[in-house]
Scaffold this motif. Structure first.
Motif, PDB file in Angstrom:
ATOM      1  N   SER A  45      61.809 -62.863  21.498  1.00 12.34           N
ATOM      2  CA  SER A  45      61.931 -64.191  21.943  1.00 12.34           C
ATOM      3  C   SER A  45      62.916 -64.972  21.184  1.00 12.34           C
ATOM      4  O   SER A  45      63.731 -64.326  20.110  1.00 12.34           O
ATOM      5  N   GLU A  46      62.206 -65.784  20.743  1.00 13.98           N
ATOM      6  CA  GLU A  46      63.685 -66.845  19.878  1.00 13.98           C
ATOM      7  C   GLU A  46      63.156 -66.961  18.834  1.00 13.98           C
ATOM      8  O   GLU A  46      61.719 -67.333  18.657  1.00 13.98           O
ATOM      9  N   PRO A  47      63.599 -66.832  17.409  1.00 13.92           N
ATOM     10  CA  PRO A  47      62.874 -67.066  16.642  1.00 13.92           C
ATOM     11  C   PRO A  47      61.779 -67.635  16.200  1.00 13.92           C
ATOM     12  O   PRO A  47      62.347 -69.437  15.827  1.00 13.92           O
ATOM     13  N   ASN A  48      60.852 -68.096  15.836  1.00 14.47           N
ATOM     14  CA  ASN A  48      59.198 -68.603  15.884  1.00 14.47           C
ATOM     15  C   ASN A  48      58.654 -69.353  14.390  1.00 14.47           C
ATOM     16  O   ASN A  48      57.327 -69.907  14.097  1.00 14.47           O
ATOM     17  N   GLY A  49      59.507 -68.497  13.299  1.00 13.45           N
ATOM     18  CA  GLY A  49      58.303 -68.167  12.063  1.00 13.45           C
ATOM     19  C   GLY A  49      59.103 -68.318  11.127  1.00 13.45           C
ATOM     20  O   GLY A  49      59.924 -69.906  11.142  1.00 13.45           O
ATOM     21  N   ASN A  50      58.482 -68.599   9.677  1.00 15.65           N
ATOM     22  CA  ASN A  50      59.107 -69.076   8.414  1.00 15.65           C
ATOM     23  C   ASN A  50      60.358 -68.971   8.482  1.00 15.65           C
ATOM     24  O   ASN A  50      61.145 -67.783   8.425  1.00 15.65           O
ATOM     25  N   ARG A  51      61.563 -69.770   8.497  1.00 19.96           N
ATOM     26  CA  ARG A  51      63.140 -69.024   7.844  1.00 19.96           C
ATOM     27  C   ARG A  51      62.827 -68.641   7.040  1.00 19.96           C
ATOM     28  O   ARG A  51      63.852 -67.195   7.286  1.00 19.96           O
ATOM     29  N   GLU A  52      62.264 -68.406   5.534  1.00 18.87           N
ATOM     30  CA  GLU A  52      62.738 -68.090   4.678  1.00 18.87           C
ATOM     31  C   GLU A  52      61.726 -66.302   5.349  1.00 18.87           C
ATOM     32  O   GLU A  52      63.211 -65.028   4.641  1.00 18.87           O
ATOM     33  N   ASN A  53      60.830 -66.077   5.413  1.00 17.80           N
ATOM     34  CA  ASN A  53      60.462 -64.838   5.951  1.00 17.80           C
ATOM     35  C   ASN A  53      61.639 -63.535   6.919  1.00 17.80           C
ATOM     36  O   ASN A  53      61.510 -63.180   7.199  1.00 17.80           O
ATOM     37  N   ILE A  54      62.628 -64.827   8.186  1.00 17.90           N
ATOM     38  CA  ILE A  54      63.052 -63.943   8.744  1.00 17.90           C
ATOM     39  C   ILE A  54      64.729 -64.183   7.883  1.00 17.90           C
ATOM     40  O   ILE A  54      65.357 -63.115   8.523  1.00 17.90           O
ATOM     41  N   PHE A  55      64.816 -64.629   7.235  1.00 12.70           N
ATOM     42  CA  PHE A  55      65.859 -64.299   6.210  1.00 12.70           C
ATOM     43  C   PHE A  55      66.252 -63.094   5.216  1.00 12.70           C
ATOM     44  O   PHE A  55      66.661 -62.430   5.340  1.00 12.70           O
ATOM     45  N   MET A  56      64.732 -62.747   5.447  1.00  8.22           N
ATOM     46  CA  MET A  56      64.255 -61.667   4.296  1.00  8.22           C
ATOM     47  C   MET A  56      63.903 -60.484   4.669  1.00  8.22           C
ATOM     48  O   MET A  56      63.830 -58.836   3.959  1.00  8.22           O
ATOM     49  N   ALA A  57      64.454 -60.585   5.851  1.00  7.93           N
ATOM     50  CA  ALA A  57      63.334 -58.822   6.548  1.00  7.93           C
ATOM     51  C   ALA A  57      64.693 -58.021   6.716  1.00  7.93           C
ATOM     52  O   ALA A  57      65.955 -58.609   6.479  1.00  7.93           O
ATOM     53  N   HIS A  58      64.052 -56.547   6.344  1.00  9.68           N
ATOM     54  CA  HIS A  58      65.113 -55.575   6.150  1.00  9.68           C
ATOM     55  C   HIS A  58      64.487 -54.617   6.351  1.00  9.68           C
ATOM     56  O   HIS A  58      63.699 -54.585   6.941  1.00  9.68           O
ATOM     57  N   GLU A  59      65.519 -53.496   7.410  1.00  5.58           N
ATOM     58  CA  GLU A  59      64.298 -52.228   7.355  1.00  5.58           C
ATOM     59  C   GLU A  59      64.076 -51.424   5.808  1.00  5.58           C
ATOM     60  O   GLU A  59      64.271 -51.526   5.286  1.00  5.58           O
ATOM     61  N   PRO A  60      63.385 -51.200   6.934  1.00  2.57           N
ATOM     62  CA  PRO A  60      62.976 -49.676   5.932  1.00  2.57           C
ATOM     63  C   PRO A  60      63.399 -48.891   4.760  1.00  2.57           C
ATOM     64  O   PRO A  60      64.447 -47.763   5.467  1.00  2.57           O
ATOM     65  N   GLY A  61      63.125 -48.197   3.754  1.00  5.05           N
ATOM     66  CA  GLY A  61      63.590 -46.908   3.434  1.00  5.05           C
ATOM     67  C   GLY A  61      63.610 -45.631   3.866  1.00  5.05           C
ATOM     68  O   GLY A  61      62.652 -45.590   4.752  1.00  5.05           O
ATOM     69  N   TYR A  62      64.072 -44.565   3.143  1.00  7.05           N
ATOM     70  CA  TYR A  62      64.381 -42.987   3.895  1.00  7.05           C
ATOM     71  C   TYR A  62      62.514 -42.825   4.303  1.00  7.05           C
ATOM     72  O   TYR A  62      62.572 -41.359   4.520  1.00  7.05           O
ATOM     73  N   LYS A  63      61.890 -43.497   2.687  1.00  5.81           N
ATOM     74  CA  LYS A  63      60.306 -42.177   2.806  1.00  5.81           C
ATOM     75  C   LYS A  63      59.263 -42.806   4.100  1.00  5.81           C
ATOM     76  O   LYS A  63      58.442 -42.067   4.463  1.00  5.81           O
ATOM     77  N   MET A  64      60.191 -44.174   4.928  1.00  5.19           N
ATOM     78  CA  MET A  64      59.416 -44.618   5.698  1.00  5.19           C
ATOM     79  C   MET A  64      59.772 -44.561   7.151  1.00  5.19           C
ATOM     80  O   MET A  64      59.370 -44.241   7.860  1.00  5.19           O
ATOM     81  N   LEU A  65      61.049 -44.093   6.693  1.00  3.95           N
ATOM     82  CA  LEU A  65      62.072 -43.753   7.753  1.00  3.95           C
ATOM     83  C   LEU A  65      62.035 -42.392   8.537  1.00  3.95           C
ATOM     84  O   LEU A  65      61.778 -42.664   9.484  1.00  3.95           O
ATOM     85  N   LEU A  66      61.881 -41.718   7.249  1.00  4.10           N
ATOM     86  CA  LEU A  66      61.453 -40.487   7.834  1.00  4.10           C
ATOM     87  C   LEU A  66      60.439 -40.076   9.400  1.00  4.10           C
ATOM     88  O   LEU A  66      60.671 -39.671   9.930  1.00  4.10           O
ATOM     89  N   PRO A  67      59.352 -40.471   8.550  1.00  2.00           N
ATOM     90  CA  PRO A  67      58.002 -40.221   9.456  1.00  2.00           C
ATOM     91  C   PRO A  67      57.968 -41.189  10.487  1.00  2.00           C
ATOM     92  O   PRO A  67      58.163 -40.258  11.983  1.00  2.00           O
ATOM     93  N   LEU A  68      59.057 -42.160  10.723  1.00  2.00           N
ATOM     94  CA  LEU A  68      58.574 -43.090  12.028  1.00  2.00           C
ATOM     95  C   LEU A  68      60.168 -42.403  13.005  1.00  2.00           C
ATOM     96  O   LEU A  68      59.918 -41.576  14.049  1.00  2.00           O
ATOM     97  N   CYS A  69      61.348 -41.307  12.490  1.00  2.00           N
ATOM     98  CA  CYS A  69      62.127 -40.803  13.630  1.00  2.00           C
ATOM     99  C   CYS A  69      61.076 -39.381  13.863  1.00  2.00           C
ATOM    100  O   CYS A  69      60.956 -39.441  15.348  1.00  2.00           O
ATOM    101  N   LEU A  70      60.028 -37.862  13.203  1.00  2.00           N
ATOM    102  CA  LEU A  70      60.012 -37.855  13.182  1.00  2.00           C
ATOM    103  C   LEU A  70      58.346 -38.197  14.320  1.00  2.00           C
ATOM    104  O   LEU A  70      58.825 -37.256  15.285  1.00  2.00           O
TER     105      LEU A  70
END
Length: 613
Positions: free
Chosen positions: A391-416
């Motif tokens: 959908s269209e962004p509907n939240g706090n502008r600051e939160n949306i601009f701060m959005a970032h992907e997790p690091g490898y410690k969080m990414l490895l469990p997700l991939c498995l």
């Protein structure tokens, strides 16, 4: 597979006839649970290192996680009911500590206390079941109980039309209802989302909530002998599936939506047990553990990436900002919906086909409720995906601009977990529930007449294709409504029916309100007005400490008046008091003697009536 190993470490409790060793049982059922628990727990521990890295109490958090895993291992490896109960209570304690980890938050305190109190109901039932098992069988070892249970199946329990086995099975199932959050005892599970997200993934994917399902499957030897308990399990499980899926339709907290989906999937596992398909229940349990852990950890990645926001109405447009998280939750949601050739498809559809192939009122009742739940599951899964990512962004502008992907410690469990959520169902189907498989061997018992998997292959195409049809319709309807008609529908003040319907589901069928205002409040009022004011502060104090003080003061004052100084008078009082005390001792001895005679007479009468019947 199918070989059973028992390891006895040492004697534990040896009191008269009660002899309990501290030992472990390893068979196919234990092996499946150990793989699921240890694998998911390992990934959650790794994930938590990054997710909780800024928390000042990281050491305490990791200790609680390890303690939780330890007690879960005790539960699934126990070779007797008492040791199992140690693990059962241990995971309850650990869940309290984890839900209440952020103890400075009042909602976390409330949620932890609620989880503990609701689970106490089930735990009391488990205790009654264990007491009855020891009374009937004279042992708490699985081997002894399961080997002789068929011999006393028809023994009546106080002439109420049910056997000892029926009551044992019902007590054990009520205990499973508490841990696995079944209809009526489910209210603690969504509130448990107050804990950190890794806690939610561990508790609600592979450990605590599956303990009830594991208990039923472990005790399949008992449940197979009780058709009453199996019908009860089938009804409660199907009601839980339908109820939880409808409540999840209009929840707005991303973690609570996934929590209600957990409750719904547990309903599938439970009513699979009610169909005597314990192997299929375990198949769905193992599949569900992976894609539900994926959903929770994926939701944690989103929450972590947008400054801890959890309201899906304040997300939107994250598909381009968090493409990996989008892919993770998409795979988990499709597996949850039972999309063809993902893990959930193989087990959930099999359960529904088994319910239809039972060809009974209860079986068709469970099938149609389960099929309607497929529609609801698909609807809220696509709703979550659309509002968070498409959908269209509907939240706090600051939160949306701060959005970032997790690091490898969080990414490895997700991939498995993505890999297992896609392929685990395909690779383990023939092993767990394939024709001719000998995987479960003696760890699960099913009467040949109750084995329905053979009938599934010969079902008509309609009951096979209906769940898939409802899944596709639910997903399409959610996408259509939320992409084209949502704003107008909410803004139109004339849709009173929709408002009532939305409020009813959003407020969880008003279960919490009923429990809080009518059940809990009335119990508290009764406790205060009657037991505290009338019994504790009234009767007990009057005949207890205050009454004793008043009596001593009165007697002492009267004796003070009788201080005449005459030795003969004092001697007379002494002799009278001596004979009065002697009379009281003899009187109470006679009374207690007659009470013992009456008790012995009642016990002998009870056993004599049972023997005659």
């Amino acid at each position: 597979m199918g070989v059973q190993y028992k390891i006895t470490l040492s004697p534990w409790i040896y009191v008269d006839l009660l002899k309990v060793n501290w030992g472990f049982l390893f068979d196919s059922l234990t092996g499946v649970m150990l793989f699921v628990i240890l694998f998911i727990s390992c990934l959650v521990h790794l994930y938590s290192l990054e997710y909780m890295e800024n928390d000042p109490h990281l050491n305490r958090f990791m200790s609680y996680l390890s303690l939780f895993t330890f007690f879960m291992l005790i539960l699934v490896t126990a070779d007797n009911f008492l040791q199992m109960f140690v693990g059962w209570e241990g995971v309850g304690l650990s869940s309290y500590l984890l839900i209440n980890f952020w103890f400075s938050r009042i909602q976390a305190n409330k949620a932890a206390i609620k989880a503990m109190l609701v689970n106490r109901i089930g735990d009391f039932a488990i205790l009654f079941g264990i007491f009855l098992i020891f009374f009937v069988f004279g042992s708490l070892d699985y081997d002894v109980v399961f080997n002789i249970c068929s011999k006393i199946n028809k023994a009546p329990f106080i002439n109420v039309g049910l056997s000892y086995t029926d009551f044992i099975a019902i007590f054990l199932f009520v205990g499973a209802m508490g841990k696995s959050a079944q209809f009526g005892l489910h209210t603690w599970l969504p509130d448990a989302m107050e804990g950190p997200t890794p806690v939610s993934a561990l508790i609600h994917a592979a450990t605590m909530v599956t303990a009830g399902v594991f208990l039923i499957v472990r005790c399949s030897f008992l449940f197979e002998l009780s058709s009453v308990s199996l019908n009860l399990i089938l009804i409660i499980g199907s009601l839980t599936t339908f109820f939880s899926s409808t409540v999840g339709l209009f929840q707005n907290d991303i973690k609570k939506i996934i929590a209600y989906s957990t409750c719904s999937q547990l309903g599938y596992m439970i009513f699979a047990c009610g169909l005597s398909s314990y192997d299929v229940a375990m198949f769905h349990l193992s599949n569900h553990a992976f894609f539900k852990a994926l959903l929770f950890l994926g939701a944690g990645a989103v929450i972590h990436g947008v400054n801890d926001e959890q309201d899906i109405r304040k997300f939107g447009g994250l598909k381009l900002l968090l493409p990996l998280s989008y892919a993770v939750i998409l795979i988990g949601s499709l597996a949850l919906m039972g999309f063809p050739f993902l893990s959930g498809f193989y087990s959930k559809d099999t359960i529904l086909e088994l319910a239809y192939s039972k060809y009974s009122t209860f079986g068709h009742f469970a099938y149609y409720l389960g099929t309607l739940s497929v529609f609801s599951t698909s609807f809220y899964s696509i709703r979550l995906l659309y509002l968070v990512f498409l959908s269209e962004p509907n939240g706090n502008r600051e939160n949306i601009f701060m959005a970032h992907e997790p690091g490898y410690k969080m990414l490895l469990p997700l991939c498995l977990l993505c890999f297992f959520s896609i392929f685990i169902g395909f690779f383990t189907k023939d092993l767990f529930i394939g024709f001719g498989t000998n995987f479960w061997k003696n760890s699960i018992f099913i009467f040949p007449k109750s084995y329905l998997l053979v009938d599934v292959e010969f079902l008509h195409i309609f009951p096979k294709i209906l769940p898939l049809f409802f899944s596709l319709i639910g997903g399409y309807l959610a996408f259509f409504v939320y992409s084209t008609y949502l704003t107008k529908f909410y803004s139109n003040k004339n849709h009173d029916f929709f408002k009532v319907f939305y409020t009813f589901l959003n407020r969880k069928w008003y279960f919490d309100r009923v429990y809080n205002q009518y059940v809990s409040q009335n119990i508290l009022n009764l406790s205060y007005d009657f037991f505290y004011k009338s019994i504790d502060r009234g009767l007990i104090e009057y005949f207890g400490p205050f009454g004793l003080i008043f009596f001593v003061q009165t007697v002492g004052f009267n004796l003070k008046k009788n201080q005449t100084g005459s030795i003969l008078y004092y001697l007379f009082l002494f002799i009278v008091s001596f004979f009065f005390v002697l009379f009281l001792i003899l009187f109470f001895k006679i009374v207690f003697f007659f009470i013992e005679l009456l008790f012995v007479f009642l016990v002998l009468t009870f056993f004599l009536i049972n023997d005659i019947v």
